[in-house]
Design an enzyme around this catalytic site. Structure first.
Site, PDB file in Angstrom:
ATOM      1  N   ASP A 191       0.871  -1.164   0.000  1.00 49.45           N
ATOM      2  CA  ASP A 191       0.000   0.000   0.000  1.00 49.45           C
ATOM      3  C   ASP A 191       0.916   1.224   0.000  1.00 49.45           C
ATOM      4  OD1 ASP A 191      -1.557   2.198   0.900  1.00 49.45           O
ATOM      5  OD2 ASP A 191      -2.963   0.842   1.897  1.00 49.45           O
ATOM      6  N   TYR A 211      -6.008  -0.171 -18.825  1.00 55.31           N
ATOM      7  CA  TYR A 211      -7.107   0.254 -17.945  1.00 55.31           C
ATOM      8  C   TYR A 211      -7.729   1.542 -18.475  1.00 55.31           C
ATOM      9  CZ  TYR A 211      -9.767   1.925 -14.023  1.00 55.31           C
ATOM     10  OH  TYR A 211     -10.799   2.393 -13.262  1.00 55.31           O
ATOM     11  N   ASP A 247      -8.052   4.259  -7.917  1.00 60.73           N
ATOM     12  CA  ASP A 247      -9.380   3.669  -7.681  1.00 60.73           C
ATOM     13  C   ASP A 247     -10.350   4.771  -7.279  1.00 60.73           C
ATOM     14  OD1 ASP A 247      -8.598   1.070  -8.260  1.00 60.73           O
ATOM     15  OD2 ASP A 247      -7.937   0.700  -6.211  1.00 60.73           O
TER      16      ASP A 247
HETATM   17  C1  LIG Z   1      -7.882   1.829 -11.469  1.00 63.16           C
HETATM   18  S1  LIG Z   1      -6.352   1.061 -11.318  1.00 63.16           S
HETATM   19  C2  LIG Z   1      -5.284   2.003 -12.413  1.00 63.16           C
HETATM   20  C3  LIG Z   1      -3.995   1.304 -12.684  1.00 63.16           C
HETATM   21  C4  LIG Z   1      -2.960   2.102 -13.456  1.00 63.16           C
HETATM   22  N1  LIG Z   1      -2.530   3.272 -12.732  1.00 63.16           N
HETATM   23  C5  LIG Z   1      -3.478   2.503 -14.814  1.00 63.16           C
HETATM   24  O1  LIG Z   1      -3.723   3.697 -15.026  1.00 63.16           O
HETATM   25  O2  LIG Z   1      -3.637   1.618 -15.657  1.00 63.16           O
HETATM   26  C6  LIG Z   1      -5.834   1.661  -9.721  1.00 63.16           C
HETATM   27  C7  LIG Z   1      -4.649   0.900  -9.171  1.00 63.16           C
HETATM   28  O3  LIG Z   1      -4.253   1.476  -7.938  1.00 63.16           O
HETATM   29  C8  LIG Z   1      -3.899   0.429  -7.057  1.00 63.16           C
HETATM   30  N2  LIG Z   1      -4.019   0.937  -5.687  1.00 63.16           N
HETATM   31  C9  LIG Z   1      -5.152   1.116  -4.985  1.00 63.16           C
HETATM   32  N3  LIG Z   1      -4.885   1.583  -3.767  1.00 63.16           N
HETATM   33  C10 LIG Z   1      -3.544   1.715  -3.700  1.00 63.16           C
HETATM   34  C11 LIG Z   1      -2.657   2.121  -2.676  1.00 63.16           C
HETATM   35  N4  LIG Z   1      -3.096   2.505  -1.488  1.00 63.16           N
HETATM   36  N5  LIG Z   1      -1.328   2.110  -2.933  1.00 63.16           N
HETATM   37  C12 LIG Z   1      -0.881   1.723  -4.145  1.00 63.16           C
HETATM   38  N6  LIG Z   1      -1.677   1.325  -5.142  1.00 63.16           N
HETATM   39  C13 LIG Z   1      -2.982   1.313  -4.921  1.00 63.16           C
HETATM   40  C14 LIG Z   1      -4.864  -0.680  -7.398  1.00 63.16           C
HETATM   41  O4  LIG Z   1      -4.422  -1.956  -6.975  1.00 63.16           O
HETATM   42  C15 LIG Z   1      -4.941  -0.555  -8.913  1.00 63.16           C
HETATM   43  O5  LIG Z   1      -3.966  -1.335  -9.549  1.00 63.16           O
END
Ligand SMILES: C[S@@+](CC[C@H](N)C(=O)[O-])C[C@H]1O[C@@H](n2cnc3c(N)ncnc32)[C@H](O)[C@@H]1O
Length: 229
Positions: A111, A209, A133
Site C-alpha cells: 500500500d 485500464y 481507484d
Molecule cells: C484503477 S487502477 C489504475 C492502474 C494504473 N494506474 C493505470 O492507469 O492503468 C488503480 C490501481 O491502484 C492500485 N491501488 C489502490 N490503492 C492503492 C494504494 N493505497 N497504494 C498503491 N496502489 C494502490 C490498485 O491496486 C490498482 O492497480
C-alpha cells in the site's frame, strides 16, 4: 505485504488478489521480486534503493504496469519505483522488467500510503498517480488515495521543482482531488488553459485500464509543480 485484511481505514478497492499467476509469473515473483523490492520497515530512500541515478520517479498504483515499464524503458538514466498492492500487477511489472532488460526499476507489493510515510523529504523528481481507484460513492470518499494527508505527503517527498501528475476519468474524483491538491501550499497547478488538463500530455503512456473508458468523463491530467522551499 501479507494477505491479512487491511484495517478499515486502509481498505483497498476490489481484491488484492486476482487470477492465479502463470507458472512463469510465479517464478518471477519468487525469484526476481525479492531482489527488486525492499524491507517493510525503516527509512525508504530512493537514492539508496536506486543508487547511481540522479533522477527518481515514483508511480503509485501502477496496475498492469504499462506506464511504469514504458516510462522506464524510455529513460534508462532515471530510477523508477513502483508500488502496487495487486499481485497480478506486480507480476506483470516483473515480466516487463525482464522482457525489456531494465535495471532502473524497483517494485513492491504494498500500500503506497505506508511506503510514502517512510520516504525522506525531497526525494523524487516526479510522482505519478494515474487513474486511482475512484471509490465513487460519497460514503467511501475517505478511501480515495488523494486526501489532505496524502496530498501533503506527496508534496513533502517531491524535490522543489518536481512534479506530480494525477489523472482520472471519473468526475467525482477530479472534483474531489483538484481542490485538495490546490490547497497544498507547496503545489502550483501548471495548467494555464483547458487543453493542459483535457489533452493527454505528450509524455503520457496510455494503459489498458485507461483504454477501457470505465469512467464517466474524458481523462483529465492534473500536473502540479512542487514550489521551491
Ligand atoms: C484503477 S487502477 C489504475 C492502474 C494504473 N494506474 C493505470 O492507469 O492503468 C488503480 C490501481 O491502484 C492500485 N491501488 C489502490 N490503492 C492503492 C494504494 N493505497 N497504494 C498503491 N496502489 C494502490 C490498485 O491496486 C490498482 O492497480
Amino acid at each position: 505485504m501479507s494477505d491479512a485484511p487491511h484495517p478499515q481505514s486502509r481498505r483497498l478497492y476490489g481484491r488484492a488478489k486476482g487470477h492465479p499467476l502463470s507458472a512463469r509469473q510465479q517464478q518471477l515473483v519468487d525469484t526476481m521480486l525479492p531482489g527488486l523490492s525492499w524491507a517493510d520497515e525503516g527509512a525508504l530512500d530512493p537514492r539508496a534503493l536506486l543508487a547511481g541515478f540522479d533522477t527518481h520517479v515514483l508511480e503509485i498504483g501502477f496496475g498492469a504496469s504499462e506506464h511504469l515499464i514504458g516510462q522506464a524503458a524510455r529513460a534508462s538514466d532515471t530510477g523508477f519505483i513502483g508500488i502496487e498492492p495487486f499481485l497480478n500487477g506486480v507480476a506483470k511489472a516483473l515480466t516487463g522488467i525482464e522482457e525489456h532488460g531494465l535495471s532502473n526499476v524497483r517494485v513492491k507489493r504494498a500500500d503506497a500510503r505506508d511506503e510514502i510515510e517512510r520516504m525522506p523529504d525531497a526525494s523524487f523528481d516526479r510522482v505519478f498517480l494515474l487513474f486511482p481507484d475512484p471509490w465513487p460513492k460519497k460514503r467511501h470518499a475517505f478511501r480515495r488515495f488523494v486526501q489532505e494527508d496524502t496530498a501533503a505527503q506527496l508534496a513533502r517527498i517531491l524535490k522543489p521543482g518536481g512534479t506530480l501528475r494525477v489523472a482520472t476519468d471519473v468526475r467525482v474524483y477530479a472534483d474531489w482531488a483538484l481542490p485538495l491538491l490546490l490547497d497544498v501550499p507547496e503545489f502550483s497547478w501548471t495548467a494555464s488553459g483547458a487543453d493542459d488538463w483535457r489533452v493527454a500530455p505528450t509524455d503520457h503512456i496510455t494503459t489498458r485500464y485507461q483504454s477501457k473508458h470505465l469512467g464517466d468523463i474524458e481523462p483529465v491530467f492534473m500536473d502540479f509543480e512542487r514550489k521551491a522551499a
